[in-house]
Design an enzyme around this catalytic site. Sequence first.
Site, short mmCIF file in Angstrom:
data_model
loop_
_atom_site.label_atom_id
_atom_site.label_comp_id
_atom_site.label_asym_id
_atom_site.label_seq_id
_atom_site.Cartn_x
_atom_site.Cartn_y
_atom_site.Cartn_z
N GLU A 1 0.82 -1.21 0.00
CA GLU A 1 0.00 0.00 0.00
C GLU A 1 0.86 1.26 0.00
OE1 GLU A 1 -3.59 2.27 2.35
OE2 GLU A 1 -3.45 0.09 2.53
N HIS A 2 1.99 1.22 0.68
CA HIS A 2 2.89 2.38 0.69
C HIS A 2 3.40 2.66 -0.72
CE1 HIS A 2 5.40 5.40 2.54
NE2 HIS A 2 6.44 4.92 1.88
#
Length: 123
Positions: free
Chosen positions: A46-47
Amino acid sequence: MGLQETIGIEIVSVEKGKAVVQLEVTEKVHQPFGYLHGGVSVVLAEHAASIGAAKSIEPDEIVFGLEINANHLASKQAGLVTATAEAIHIGKSTQVWEIKITDETEKLLCISRCTIAVKKKRK
């Protein structure tokens, strides 16, 4: 200090449509049996998607993770993992990213898909 600093995520490169981040697998990111925690892989995915998505928005916009899934295909106890996020769709209100997490030998450890919401910043 944000989560990325706490667990040691490092940005390798970011450009429109693609982002690459890395993480050293140590005991602080292990699950109870001594392997890379699946939740950490999801955070890494997700980062990568989020910082990539941020390259495709207007200055008055912000991005948030809307949905993510991950298939963990192999485990890792130590070493470097790399998450490569590539845009599948860049729209006005959503973006969809595919993220592949690999080890130093390019072995695929996890594949993920993340949907990003694009919103106007609150004033």
